[in-house]
Design an enzyme around this catalytic site. Sequence first.
Site, short mmCIF file in Angstrom:
data_model
loop_
_atom_site.label_atom_id
_atom_site.label_comp_id
_atom_site.label_asym_id
_atom_site.label_seq_id
_atom_site.Cartn_x
_atom_site.Cartn_y
_atom_site.Cartn_z
CE LYS A 1 -4.31 1.10 -0.25
NZ LYS A 1 -5.09 0.63 -1.39
CB SER B 1 -7.78 1.01 -3.42
OG SER B 1 -7.65 1.00 -2.01
#
Length: 590
Positions: free
Chosen positions: A191, A389
């Site tokens: 991430k 996402s």
Amino acid sequence: MKQFLKYVLATVTGIILVLIIVGILGGISLVGMAAKSASTTQVEENSVYTLKLSGMLNERAASNPLAELTGQVSENLGLDNMLEAIQKAKENENIKGIYIEAGAFSSDTPASSHAIREALLDFKKSGKWIVAYSDSYTQNTYYICSVADKVYLNPEGMLDWHGLGGESYYVKDLLAKFGVKFQAVKVGKYKSAVEMLTADQMSDFDREQTMAYLNGIWKVMLDDVSKSRKVSVDSLNAYADQLLTFADQKELVSKKMVDKLMYTDEVKGEIKKLLKIDAKEEIKQLTTGEMQNVKGAKKEGDQIAVYYAYGEIVDSETGSMTDTDHNIVANTVCKDLEKLMNDDDVKAVVLRVNSPGGSAYASEQIWRAVTNLKAKKPVVVSMGGYAASGGYYISCNANYIYTEPTTLTGSIGIFGMFPDVSQLLTQKLGVKFSEVKTNKHSAFGAVSRPLNADETALLEQYIDRGYKLFRKRVADGRKLKVEQVEEIAQGRVWLGNDALPIKLVDAVGSLNDAVKKAAELAKLKEYHATAYPEEESWLSSLFDNVTKKSYLDEEMQAALGEYYEPLRFLKSLDKQSVIQARMPYIINIR
């Protein structure tokens, strides 16, 4: 005094008369333009659709009547309009071919360029021709134009062919100069969205995923160009290593990258030969804008709604990066999907997603709306350039998911970013603070200090719960075990082609494929697709553009180029949701 009043009265009267005349002329212009936009364009025999690859491509083009009224030319192009125009050109018997005129063209994503190219390949199945010309081809425009039967280049032009390079921005040190730093809490080793603000270089994990999808996109480009130009992949790679951009123009012909070197007037001659018309005759051409008013195939059968969800996912319009961007606004989208759910005329819904994500809370609300919709009628997702996402969050519970080969998807992870401006205020500006509180965490979020260890621990727990919920949504939607999702999650970005074998998606295909699948799931024999949300009225678009000044934003984007995105992001930090489910902020693929 009387003479003075006389002149004042005459001046006021003159001003009023001028305003009345301007108002009347403006009203006539508005009515004329509105009537023009509503009229149907008649296609003459032996016509050509001229596809101008010039300007900036987005998922859907926002209408800009203000630009028309002021004589400005908006360079905002819509992928939806372009694909529709190519389809109409294929179906219309009076259109004999497509002439692609490539210029300074910027595609929003590699997937959009691939979609255009696939539509042109489908057009060729009709037996009609495609001719491409440019003074200088960018790598992106050449990729699209390589599908043409004939690719022409100006004798003094260039053809850029160099491979793909990705560049990320890191502003931690820049912010530090102003006494600002960011405290980040994240789940997922891949991430990397927070790294722009917390690191000064690319992490090993981010480099790994970036190299994976760059190589994947380049492979698709190489394979496609190789098939169309009948040049081996090895040769195309060698040309990229040689930086073919600066090669002699005649060498481009010998390497089969272009068919012939021609000036524009000579290209017109070639088009006239294909149309079998006299050299003195004018070529009948239709632009993409004019093709929007060409009557398409009659819409018969049941309705399938194609709902466009593109841009940042935000809780409300105030959470957007700028006032001019299109966003996926949670409460608006939820209401729209509820209307489609309750509309008996709509038998199935295709959710067209093109989003890098955004607010985690907003993504959960849209997930719920999609779940409710799915309980009543089939929902098929068609992924555009991004469905990552939060963009994947809102997609994962559909009945079926299609991705483009070069879509960036996955990135199942979550993070929170909290600005610490205490050094800016206390050391740079000399502001002093005194803290008072009734309870241990009463002063949480105070601007006078960074988060302490206890506050950070509480936030980590909160972020971790959000990640576990995201992971469970994916597991339930994709019929996987949580442990299986964890193996492909960790915030990792996947290319569409790579997302298929790990079951993040069901198939690689286009928006049209998604519509066909929706019809199959709804058991429809005859059907047609209708785009939602419906376009604004002409007058609403006019006033919307006056307030948003989208033309000026287009100009700013064109002027700043690759620096537009990072500057836009920094400007909008205070508007974004603190808890985010989104992929890396800025990736410039060259």
